[in-house]
Write an enzyme that holds these catalytic residues in place. Structure first.
Site, PDB file in Angstrom:
ATOM      1  N   GLN A  35      54.657   3.290  -5.726  1.00 51.28           N
ATOM      2  CA  GLN A  35      54.578   4.345  -6.735  1.00 51.28           C
ATOM      3  C   GLN A  35      53.675   5.473  -6.240  1.00 51.28           C
ATOM      4  O   GLN A  35      53.051   5.351  -5.186  1.00 51.28           O
ATOM      5  CB  GLN A  35      54.020   3.753  -8.039  1.00 51.28           C
ATOM      6  CG  GLN A  35      52.759   2.937  -7.841  1.00 51.28           C
ATOM      7  CD  GLN A  35      52.556   1.828  -8.875  1.00 51.28           C
ATOM      8  OE1 GLN A  35      53.307   1.702  -9.823  1.00 51.28           O
ATOM      9  NE2 GLN A  35      51.523   1.035  -8.684  1.00 51.28           N
ATOM     10  N   HIS A  66      42.134  -1.701 -23.255  1.00 50.70           N
ATOM     11  CA  HIS A  66      41.671  -2.872 -22.510  1.00 50.70           C
ATOM     12  C   HIS A  66      41.100  -3.950 -23.429  1.00 50.70           C
ATOM     13  O   HIS A  66      41.338  -5.145 -23.236  1.00 50.70           O
ATOM     14  CB  HIS A  66      40.663  -2.449 -21.437  1.00 50.70           C
ATOM     15  CG  HIS A  66      41.306  -1.750 -20.292  1.00 50.70           C
ATOM     16  ND1 HIS A  66      40.818  -0.592 -19.748  1.00 50.70           N
ATOM     17  CD2 HIS A  66      42.444  -2.025 -19.604  1.00 50.70           C
ATOM     18  CE1 HIS A  66      41.617  -0.198 -18.749  1.00 50.70           C
ATOM     19  NE2 HIS A  66      42.599  -1.046 -18.654  1.00 50.70           N
ATOM     20  N   ASP A 110      48.226  -7.831  -9.017  1.00 49.05           N
ATOM     21  CA  ASP A 110      48.880  -6.521  -9.099  1.00 49.05           C
ATOM     22  C   ASP A 110      49.592  -6.284  -7.772  1.00 49.05           C
ATOM     23  O   ASP A 110      49.048  -6.558  -6.704  1.00 49.05           O
ATOM     24  CB  ASP A 110      47.857  -5.416  -9.384  1.00 49.05           C
ATOM     25  CG  ASP A 110      48.532  -4.128  -9.842  1.00 49.05           C
ATOM     26  OD1 ASP A 110      48.285  -3.699 -10.979  1.00 49.05           O
ATOM     27  OD2 ASP A 110      49.344  -3.550  -9.064  1.00 49.05           O
ATOM     28  N   ASP A 141      53.388  -9.930  -5.772  1.00 48.19           N
ATOM     29  CA  ASP A 141      54.397  -9.812  -6.820  1.00 48.19           C
ATOM     30  C   ASP A 141      54.055 -10.789  -7.951  1.00 48.19           C
ATOM     31  O   ASP A 141      54.112 -12.006  -7.774  1.00 48.19           O
ATOM     32  CB  ASP A 141      55.765 -10.149  -6.196  1.00 48.19           C
ATOM     33  CG  ASP A 141      56.886 -10.144  -7.220  1.00 48.19           C
ATOM     34  OD1 ASP A 141      56.615  -9.942  -8.424  1.00 48.19           O
ATOM     35  OD2 ASP A 141      58.036 -10.336  -6.815  1.00 48.19           O
ATOM     36  N   GLY A 142      53.698 -10.258  -9.101  1.00 41.51           N
ATOM     37  CA  GLY A 142      53.284 -11.087 -10.235  1.00 41.51           C
ATOM     38  C   GLY A 142      54.377 -12.021 -10.719  1.00 41.51           C
ATOM     39  O   GLY A 142      54.110 -13.136 -11.177  1.00 41.51           O
ATOM     40  N   ASP A 160      49.724  -6.746 -18.185  1.00 43.18           N
ATOM     41  CA  ASP A 160      49.154  -5.412 -18.366  1.00 43.18           C
ATOM     42  C   ASP A 160      49.850  -4.512 -17.355  1.00 43.18           C
ATOM     43  O   ASP A 160      49.316  -4.210 -16.297  1.00 43.18           O
ATOM     44  CB  ASP A 160      47.645  -5.503 -18.101  1.00 43.18           C
ATOM     45  CG  ASP A 160      46.952  -4.150 -18.157  1.00 43.18           C
ATOM     46  OD1 ASP A 160      47.612  -3.140 -18.491  1.00 43.18           O
ATOM     47  OD2 ASP A 160      45.751  -4.100 -17.846  1.00 43.18           O
ATOM     48  N   SER A 161      51.053  -4.113 -17.701  1.00 43.85           N
ATOM     49  CA  SER A 161      51.909  -3.444 -16.724  1.00 43.85           C
ATOM     50  C   SER A 161      52.209  -2.015 -17.134  1.00 43.85           C
ATOM     51  O   SER A 161      51.906  -1.583 -18.234  1.00 43.85           O
ATOM     52  CB  SER A 161      53.230  -4.200 -16.612  1.00 43.85           C
ATOM     53  OG  SER A 161      54.051  -3.927 -17.747  1.00 43.85           O
ATOM     54  N   THR A 162      52.842  -1.297 -16.215  1.00 40.13           N
ATOM     55  CA  THR A 162      53.396   0.003 -16.538  1.00 40.13           C
ATOM     56  C   THR A 162      54.645  -0.194 -17.399  1.00 40.13           C
ATOM     57  O   THR A 162      54.994  -1.316 -17.768  1.00 40.13           O
ATOM     58  CB  THR A 162      53.741   0.739 -15.220  1.00 40.13           C
ATOM     59  OG1 THR A 162      54.502  -0.148 -14.401  1.00 40.13           O
ATOM     60  CG2 THR A 162      52.483   1.145 -14.473  1.00 40.13           C
ATOM     61  N   PRO A 167      58.831  -0.821 -10.826  1.00 43.29           N
ATOM     62  CA  PRO A 167      58.288  -2.117 -10.403  1.00 43.29           C
ATOM     63  C   PRO A 167      58.030  -3.080 -11.555  1.00 43.29           C
ATOM     64  O   PRO A 167      58.047  -4.292 -11.354  1.00 43.29           O
ATOM     65  CB  PRO A 167      56.977  -1.746  -9.686  1.00 43.29           C
ATOM     66  CG  PRO A 167      56.731  -0.306  -9.941  1.00 43.29           C
ATOM     67  CD  PRO A 167      58.016   0.311 -10.352  1.00 43.29           C
TER      68      PRO A 167
END
Lengths: 281, 281
Positions: A35, A66, A110, A141-142, A160-162, A167
């Protein structure tokens, strides 16, 4: 009206809205294998991290997100000891998790190491727990990591991702939730950010169904303000592997040996209140 | 990045942020003796009303604000019969108030008749209660109206105003609150929008002090999302003339003979939860 050099703007094209922060300077920009990450110095929100054009965290308001990704789940679980954070590269969620003395280990997985390295450099407040001996930072890779995790090993998985494109797309799939279910022990919890209640109602429904389909016995939404994300209003989904989510360790919150800025017992309870238009759906 | 012709942008200069909605056309603009009112057709938020450059209401999200300005107060009062709305020219709050069968009269006092006339034309959904025989629409100075109101006549005063600058400034003053106190009967309530909990913390404090100084015995904040207002997170202050605000007519909410889209009993309770950073102040 907005001088292009003086403002960072994120357009939420599908919803016809846009949010801008006034910036003094772009401090950094790089394209990683995954990214594009940019760091800005804003006039009123401190530092700002942007990934692929989307605002991620700013100094001013990240505490809400958070704290809400960490504490409601941690105070719902009876005794959370082993925690995995999928994504979360800015380390803000990890920091909140490690405020809990009972947590024995927290692994953050992450895919993009650069997010963490840039957080260490530009958001030092978020990375204060990185040297904690209970913390383990993996850059991998989670999805594969959860798939390979020994069954029943984890008490809590925090996703806790985009957004669910690029991805992070696989983190919103039934297959991933099934792997999470397997990796969790008795009473195990999964919590995942689930976008805007106003803009992304279909996503909320799909996530709920996919989590239930993967075997999670109870799934509840929580809601909180998120001033720099689309619509300013955000949500997360909390799922319990094998029982109902009813109640939380309220007395422990009052006696917590750490401070919070948004979260407290009242906020915990309030976050689960479901707006009427979502209840009806 | 934002084409000036295709977007309406409101800049929140003091906080270094801006919010934009994509527009198809400006449907109307006029300068009244009090302010400039513009109406836009947006691509995803329906119609949008803008006053002096600030977004006021859109079709998509005004339900949250209007419901939260009306129902928490109305379900807190034991038997609200006489209601005054100061400002509120778009009539959305009036509509919510008149959903309550027990309300015998609701007077709306907005200084600018043009807001109401434009709402009738461009936001017909908001003005459906204008012909209700219990409704009285006055176009006058709300401050003077409250000052002249017979003592003890009202059960609820809702201050649904623009920001505390320009015509609305006097609505945030101790003198105005003292007049409200006098105009309210036993158990009387005052509710007023109090801006963003993130951006306007000082205003929240000043309002609380001014209301207490005017004699209100209990003052509580409530919080709700507001996607088109600065920070996307909004608040209102609820003050009781002569007693504590503790509890509400919860059973009546479940049996309400009208529908809501955001508000319900759970949301009522949740709205009063105070974020930790405000509790500490």
């Amino acid at each position: 009206m907005l001088e292009p050099n003086a403002w960072f703007t994120e357009i939420h094209s599908r919803d016809g809205s846009a949010f801008s922060l006034r910036v003094r300077a772009k401090l950094h920009e790089e394209r990683t294998p995954y990214q594009t990450i940019a760091i800005y110095d804003t006039t009123d929100f401190g530092r700002l991290m942007v990934i692929d054009g989307c605002t991620m965290v700013s100094d001013r308001e990240n505490f809400i997100y958070h704290e809400m990704m960490a504490h409601p789940a941690l105070f719902t679980h009876a005794e959370p000891r082993r925690v995995a954070i999928i994504g979360g590269g800015d380390c803000g969620t990890l920091r909140e998790v490690l405020k809990h003395p009972g947590v024995a280990e927290a692994v953050q997985i992450d895919i993009d190491e650069r997010v963490t390295r840039l957080a260490e450099r530009y958001f030092p407040d978020l990375t204060t727990a990185n040297e904690d001996s209970r913390a383990q930072l993996l850059f991998d890779d989670g999805i594969a990591w959860v798939r390979a995790a020994p069954p029943g090993e984890l008490d809590l998985i925090i996703v806790d991702s985009t957004d669910p494109v690029g991805p992070a797309e696989g983190l919103f799939s039934a297959a991933f939730y099934a792997d999470c279910w397997r990796a969790l022990g008795p009473g195990g919890l999964l919590v995942q950010q689930s976008e805007s209640p106003l803009y992304h109602q279909r996503l909320l429904e799909e996530m709920r169904k996919a989590m239930q389909g993967a075997g999670f016995l109870d799934v509840k939404s929580l809601f909180f303000p998120q001033p720099i994300y689309p619509s300013g209003w955000w949500s997360a989904m909390l799922a319990c592997k094998d029982g109902p989510i009813d109640g939380f360790r309220e007395e422990t919150i009052g006696a917590r040996p750490f401070s919070t800025r948004y979260y407290n017992a009242e906020i915990h309870r309030a976050a689960f209140a479901i707006p009427e238009f979502l209840r009806r759906r």
